[in-house]
Design a protein around this motif. Structure first.
Motif, PDB file in Angstrom:
ATOM      1  N   ASP A  87       0.908  -1.127   0.064  1.00 37.15           N
ATOM      2  CA  ASP A  87      -0.054  -0.135   0.167  1.00 37.15           C
ATOM      3  C   ASP A  87       0.917   1.348   0.102  1.00 37.15           C
ATOM      4  O   ASP A  87       0.312   2.510   0.318  1.00 37.15           O
ATOM      5  CB  ASP A  87      -0.925   0.160   1.088  1.00 37.15           C
ATOM      6  CG  ASP A  87      -0.326  -0.086   2.499  1.00 37.15           C
ATOM      7  OD1 ASP A  87       0.918  -0.079   2.542  1.00 37.15           O
ATOM      8  OD2 ASP A  87      -1.139  -0.116   3.431  1.00 37.15           O
ATOM      9  N   THR A  90      -3.258   4.395   4.406  1.00 37.95           N
ATOM     10  CA  THR A  90      -4.246   3.180   4.761  1.00 37.95           C
ATOM     11  C   THR A  90      -4.608   3.221   6.053  1.00 37.95           C
ATOM     12  O   THR A  90      -3.447   3.170   6.999  1.00 37.95           O
ATOM     13  CB  THR A  90      -4.005   1.989   4.064  1.00 37.95           C
ATOM     14  OG1 THR A  90      -2.794   1.351   4.608  1.00 37.95           O
ATOM     15  CG2 THR A  90      -4.070   2.069   2.518  1.00 37.95           C
ATOM     16  N   SER A  91      -5.791   2.417   6.489  1.00 35.65           N
ATOM     17  CA  SER A  91      -5.944   2.176   7.913  1.00 35.65           C
ATOM     18  C   SER A  91      -5.009   1.010   8.389  1.00 35.65           C
ATOM     19  O   SER A  91      -4.617   0.949   9.571  1.00 35.65           O
ATOM     20  CB  SER A  91      -7.268   1.825   8.254  1.00 35.65           C
ATOM     21  OG  SER A  91      -7.797   0.745   7.613  1.00 35.65           O
ATOM     22  N   GLU A  92      -4.709   0.076   7.258  1.00 37.97           N
ATOM     23  CA  GLU A  92      -3.924  -1.034   7.477  1.00 37.97           C
ATOM     24  C   GLU A  92      -2.591  -0.623   8.121  1.00 37.97           C
ATOM     25  O   GLU A  92      -1.851  -1.314   8.665  1.00 37.97           O
ATOM     26  CB  GLU A  92      -3.674  -1.997   6.537  1.00 37.97           C
ATOM     27  CG  GLU A  92      -5.144  -2.589   5.983  1.00 37.97           C
ATOM     28  CD  GLU A  92      -6.241  -1.650   5.509  1.00 37.97           C
ATOM     29  OE1 GLU A  92      -7.355  -2.446   5.161  1.00 37.97           O
ATOM     30  OE2 GLU A  92      -5.899  -0.716   4.941  1.00 37.97           O
ATOM     31  N   ASP A  96      -8.895   7.956   6.858  1.00 42.26           N
ATOM     32  CA  ASP A  96      -9.598   8.831   6.066  1.00 42.26           C
ATOM     33  C   ASP A  96     -10.519   9.732   6.544  1.00 42.26           C
ATOM     34  O   ASP A  96     -11.399   9.509   7.355  1.00 42.26           O
ATOM     35  CB  ASP A  96     -10.770   7.695   5.104  1.00 42.26           C
ATOM     36  CG  ASP A  96     -11.263   8.359   3.851  1.00 42.26           C
ATOM     37  OD1 ASP A  96     -11.171   9.691   3.827  1.00 42.26           O
ATOM     38  OD2 ASP A  96     -11.960   7.847   3.296  1.00 42.26           O
TER      39      ASP A  96
END
Length: 276
Positions: A15, A55-57, A80
């Motif tokens: 990502d 990204t949240s990951e 986000d």
């Protein structure tokens, strides 16, 4: 001694849109242990781990690294900010003791006014209430926008990353100083600060670290030692040179300061702003 800005990543997570094989020196897996190997010989025993993917990951990945490595005192993550549940996401982030701040990657967005849109106002207010720091990954065009943000949210702590990534050309320096100075002068010292990091990689490839001295001295003049946070931006730093060369150079520039002032830049300011 705290490194207020370093990264780790695993390419297989896939990502990191900006991290491509063209960036050969840093296109590899990077661990916290490898950062420690670079930092510890210079007396840097702790650090702040900063997101490198939107990204949240990524945030979850960095929090796991911090939980496994006591040298990581905190994480600056990502959410986000336009998600319908963004305010709730901020609240969940605040429940993570090691999550200290959030960083939208403003430098990568085409609209320099993106962060000022009304939809994001409640998210910034939620961050302020939760005590989360806003890390501003910006270029000089964003500086007036960050001033407006800080003035609209006086309880939100703001950290300008990498001196706002100035153009490393003598002809551009005056405009950068002119844009940066109001941000320092028109905000409270405990609200807005700046990271002394990431400058060498803004210089032309192959340039010695000494080329960034005028910009480092300008940051000291603009912000003063109580509002600067030393960081390595490692391993991105390796696009320009070594951890040791950046650290040695920084210590030389700071050598004109008193010991308490040096300690502020090299650790105490980061401890205070991020509540480490």
């Amino acid at each position: 001694m705290i490194d207020a800005h370093f990264h780790c990543w695993q390419l297989a997570r896939n990502d990191y849109g900006w991290l491509t094989p063209d960036l050969a020196p840093i296109y590899r897996d990077v661990s916290v242990a490898e950062w420690q190997h670079q930092a510890q010989p210079w007396g840097v025993r702790a650090g702040l781990l900063v997101q490198a993917a939107p990204t949240s990951e990524e945030t979850e990945f960095l929090l796991r690294q911090a939980q496994d490595n006591p040298a990581v005192l905190g994480v600056v993550g990502w959410i986000d900010m336009l998600a319908p549940d963004a305010v709730q996401q901020v609240a969940r982030c605040a429940q993570q003791p090691l999550l200290k701040g959030l960083r939208p990657m403003l430098q990568d967005l085409s609209d320099p006014d993106w962060i000022l849109q009304p939809a994001i106002e409640p998210v910034l207010s939620a961050m302020a209430r939760a005590g989360l720091v806003f890390d501003a990954l910006i270029t000089p065009v964003h500086l007036p926008r960050i001033l407006a943000l800080a003035q609209a949210h006086p309880d939100l702590k703001v950290v300008v990353d990498h001196g706002a990534k100035p153009v490393m050309a003598a002809a551009a320096m005056a405009d950068w100083v002119q844009a940066m100075t109001p941000l320092a002068q028109q905000t409270h010292p405990d609200q807005v600060v700046c990271k002394w990091s990431g400058l060498w990689t803004e210089a032309a490839p192959g340039q010695p670290v000494e080329v960034v001295r005028p910009w480092c001295e300008a940051l000291l003049a603009i912000w003063g030692p109580q509002r600067l946070l030393w960081g390595s931006d490692w391993p991105v730093l390796e696009m320009a040179g070594t951890y040791g060369a950046w650290r040695k150079f920084s210590l030389d520039v700071l050598s004109t300061l008193s010991k308490p002032e040096q300690n502020a830049v090299l650790g105490e300011n980061a401890r205070r702003i991020y509540r480490l």
